[in-house]
Design a protein around this motif. Structure first.
Motif, PDB file in Angstrom:
ATOM      1  N   VAL A 170      69.391   2.702  -5.754  1.00  0.00           N
ATOM      2  CA  VAL A 170      70.220   1.573  -5.351  1.00  0.00           C
ATOM      3  C   VAL A 170      69.903   0.328  -6.169  1.00  0.00           C
ATOM      4  CG1 VAL A 170      70.700  -0.033  -3.466  1.00  0.00           C
ATOM      5  CG2 VAL A 170      70.616   2.415  -3.012  1.00  0.00           C
ATOM      6  N   VAL A 171      68.610   0.016  -6.316  1.00  0.00           N
ATOM      7  CA  VAL A 171      68.218  -1.258  -6.922  1.00  0.00           C
ATOM      8  C   VAL A 171      68.770  -1.443  -8.331  1.00  0.00           C
ATOM      9  CG1 VAL A 171      66.258  -2.692  -7.617  1.00  0.00           C
ATOM     10  CG2 VAL A 171      66.185  -1.439  -5.446  1.00  0.00           C
ATOM     11  N   PRO A 172      68.654  -0.456  -9.251  1.00  0.00           N
ATOM     12  CA  PRO A 172      69.179  -0.682 -10.601  1.00  0.00           C
ATOM     13  C   PRO A 172      70.682  -0.898 -10.657  1.00  0.00           C
ATOM     14  CG  PRO A 172      67.672   1.194 -10.549  1.00  0.00           C
ATOM     15  CD  PRO A 172      67.967   0.835  -9.140  1.00  0.00           C
ATOM     16  N   PHE A 173      71.406  -0.377  -9.661  1.00  0.00           N
ATOM     17  CA  PHE A 173      72.868  -0.449  -9.691  1.00  0.00           C
ATOM     18  C   PHE A 173      73.425  -1.394  -8.622  1.00  0.00           C
ATOM     19  CE2 PHE A 173      71.709   3.588 -11.553  1.00  0.00           C
ATOM     20  CZ  PHE A 173      72.517   3.661 -12.684  1.00  0.00           C
ATOM     21  N   LEU A 204      77.892  -4.360  -5.947  1.00  0.00           N
ATOM     22  CA  LEU A 204      78.397  -5.524  -5.233  1.00  0.00           C
ATOM     23  C   LEU A 204      79.622  -6.126  -5.918  1.00  0.00           C
ATOM     24  CD1 LEU A 204      74.997  -7.219  -4.338  1.00  0.00           C
ATOM     25  CD2 LEU A 204      76.547  -6.050  -2.756  1.00  0.00           C
ATOM     26  N   THR A 205      79.607  -6.180  -7.246  1.00  0.00           N
ATOM     27  CA  THR A 205      80.743  -6.764  -7.961  1.00  0.00           C
ATOM     28  C   THR A 205      81.923  -5.805  -8.036  1.00  0.00           C
ATOM     29  OG1 THR A 205      79.744  -6.046 -10.058  1.00  0.00           O
ATOM     30  CG2 THR A 205      79.318  -8.307  -9.333  1.00  0.00           C
ATOM     31  N   ASP A 206      81.643  -4.507  -8.133  1.00  0.00           N
ATOM     32  CA  ASP A 206      82.720  -3.532  -8.304  1.00  0.00           C
ATOM     33  C   ASP A 206      83.295  -3.072  -6.966  1.00  0.00           C
ATOM     34  OD1 ASP A 206      84.385  -1.730  -9.776  1.00  0.00           O
ATOM     35  OD2 ASP A 206      83.029  -0.102  -9.228  1.00  0.00           O
ATOM     36  N   GLN A 207      82.423  -2.678  -6.029  1.00  0.00           N
ATOM     37  CA  GLN A 207      82.885  -2.109  -4.767  1.00  0.00           C
ATOM     38  C   GLN A 207      83.132  -3.164  -3.692  1.00  0.00           C
ATOM     39  OE1 GLN A 207      83.397   1.392  -4.384  1.00  0.00           O
ATOM     40  NE2 GLN A 207      83.252   1.180  -6.602  1.00  0.00           N
ATOM     41  N   ARG A 208      82.368  -4.253  -3.720  1.00  0.00           N
ATOM     42  CA  ARG A 208      82.508  -5.291  -2.696  1.00  0.00           C
ATOM     43  C   ARG A 208      83.257  -6.518  -3.197  1.00  0.00           C
ATOM     44  NH1 ARG A 208      79.100  -4.795   1.678  1.00  0.00           N
ATOM     45  NH2 ARG A 208      78.772  -2.580   2.109  1.00  0.00           N
ATOM     46  N   ALA A 209      83.661  -6.506  -4.467  1.00  0.00           N
ATOM     47  CA  ALA A 209      84.427  -7.611  -5.079  1.00  0.00           C
ATOM     48  C   ALA A 209      83.707  -8.951  -4.954  1.00  0.00           C
ATOM     49  CB  ALA A 209      85.823  -7.698  -4.449  1.00  0.00           C
ATOM     50  N   MET A 210      82.393  -8.934  -5.021  1.00  0.00           N
ATOM     51  CA  MET A 210      81.613 -10.168  -4.995  1.00  0.00           C
ATOM     52  C   MET A 210      81.622 -10.819  -6.380  1.00  0.00           C
ATOM     53  SD  MET A 210      78.112  -9.814  -2.811  1.00  0.00           S
ATOM     54  CE  MET A 210      78.119  -9.845  -1.030  1.00  0.00           C
TER      55      MET A 210
END
Length: 431
Positions: free
Chosen positions: A51-54, A59-65
């Motif tokens: 999880v940590v490296p990705f 967050l930017t791709d799947q959660r649109a942050m």
């Protein structure tokens, strides 16, 4: 006659095998089963830490942050990791090595799984901090276990092999994580959670409590972090670690920016950094024994100078080959530092404070992981790459000088610890 004439050749034909066996025994043999339980658990855990490296990409791709808020979440995770080291050190001395070691990964697995499902900025930030708080809880306990269970002369090799296991596991996690992310990011959260729980259960099963926690006598003080902070040698050592780790963590913070601005691609950055992983995995086991026989402070000072030289040369290169050369140089420094850096903590720590000393050691690195991206990117944005790499070189020169100056005090404390251990054995010898 012909059969007998060929018989003298049989020892020669088996000589390569004998040399290989001898090499493996000298580099990997002689360590207690408790140590290998810790080693194998860390290898499995790191291989599943996907999880940590990705996390930023998720967050930017799947959660649109936005990149800014994704960075805030990663920062929360890093702050949790910093606190985790201190809490883990406290618990491993007070609660016990095995209990702390086993509980941390299980709690981390639950927190990471929750991170994959929570919604809303505040819950995500809180869960990321909680995950960071649990993820590194075991590290001070692992450092204390090595000091408890491994003879003093074998500790550099033991700590070096732990660092090697971390790098092997991280390499596996990076490759598998990239493949699984294409099939869905939730795979990363579930595999990370499962491996964390398995890690905790393995440690609880393989580490008997009596073997991993030194007996506490009625006269022995319980200790506190105040006592650790009164140790000026340890505090100075931790500050030096914070500084050189802040340079080392520029690999993931500003090096990719500098390479892209030099006209290279993210794929080129991946290839350059892959050189680091290959060298650590292949070369470090070959050098651990030799480096551990040298003066530890001198090894770290030379390693930090190599690291500073590698980063400093970044100001003069712009091609993939040029950056790869700089990676080779600072990786050589990283290998030297990793061979003995945690051994010094074991040399400085009183037996009843080994967890807390390792907690301060780990907190220095965890804090550097938070400080380095913020400081490095700001310096890069306002002063440019030349100023950044020159600063990295200057910081490493100062750290090397400071480490060299600490050398005498560290050697004296190490000798005192050896004398105490010898005196403790004398009654048994007389019996």
């Amino acid at each position: 006659m012909s059969d007998r004439s060929e018989s003298p050749e049989s020892p020669e034909s088996s000589a390569p095998t004998g040399r290989v066996v001898g090499f493996l025994r000298s580099h990997f043999g002689g360590l207690p089963p408790v140590y290998w339980a810790v080693w194998s658990g860390i290898l499995v855990s790191r291989a599943g830490t996907m999880v940590v490296p990705f996390l930023t990409l998720y967050l930017t791709d799947q959660r649109a942050m936005s990149v800014t808020w994704a960075g805030a979440v990663v920062t929360a995770l890093g702050l949790g990791s910093t606190c985790s080291q201190l809490v883990g050190g406290f618990l491993s001395d007070l609660w016990g090595r095995r209990a702390t070691f086993a509980t941390g990964p299980v709690a981390a697995g639950a927190a990471l799984l929750a991170l994959g499902y929570v919604r809303g900025l505040v819950p995500i930030l809180a869960t990321a901090f909680l995950a960071g708080l649990c993820l590194q809880l075991y590290q001070p306990a692992s450092g204390a276990i090595v000091a408890d269970a491994v003879p003093k002369e074998d500790r550099p090799r033991a700590y070096g092999l732990l660092y090697w296991a971390v790098n092997v596991g991280f390499s596996v996690a990076s490759v598998l994580g990239g493949v699984l992310a294409q099939r869905g990011f939730m795979w990363l959260f579930w595999i990370d959670a499962v491996t964390c729980v398995l890690f905790g259960l393995l440690i609880w099963w393989r580490l008997p409590a009596d073997d991993v926690r030194p007996a506490q006598s009625a006269q022995q003080p319980s200790g506190s972090y105040r006592e650790v902070l009164r140790d000026r040698v340890m505090v100075a050592y931790a500050l030096l670690l914070l500084l050189h780790a802040s340079v080392q963590f520029q690999v993931g913070a500003t090096l990719p920016l500098a390479m892209v601005d030099s006209g290279l691609t993210s794929a080129d950055y991946g290839l350059a950094v892959a050189v680091n992983g290959v060298l650590v995995v292949v070369v470090q086991p070959l050098l651990i024994k030799w480096l551990s026989q040298k003066d530890h402070s001198a090894v770290i000072a030379c390693g930090v100078l190599l690291m500073g030289t590698g980063f400093g040369l970044g100001a003069y290169v712009s091609s993939l080959a040029g950056y790869a050369v700089t990676v080779v140089i600072w990786t050589a420094g990283e290998i030297a530092i990793a061979a003995v850096v945690q051994t010094i903590v074991a040399d400085l720590a009183p037996e009843h404070l080994r967890g807390r000393y390792n907690g301060l050691f780990g907190a220095a690195y965890a804090l550097a992981a938070v400080v380095a991206p913020a400081g490095g990117t700001q310096l890069y944005a306002h002063a440019g790459s030349t100023a950044l790499w020159a600063t990295c070189f200057g910081v490493c020169v100062l750290v090397a000088a400071g480490q060299w100056a600490l050398g005498r005090a560290i050697r004296e404390r190490s000798a005192l610890q050896t004398d105490d251990a010898t005196r403790a054995k004398e009654p048994l010898d007389h019996d």
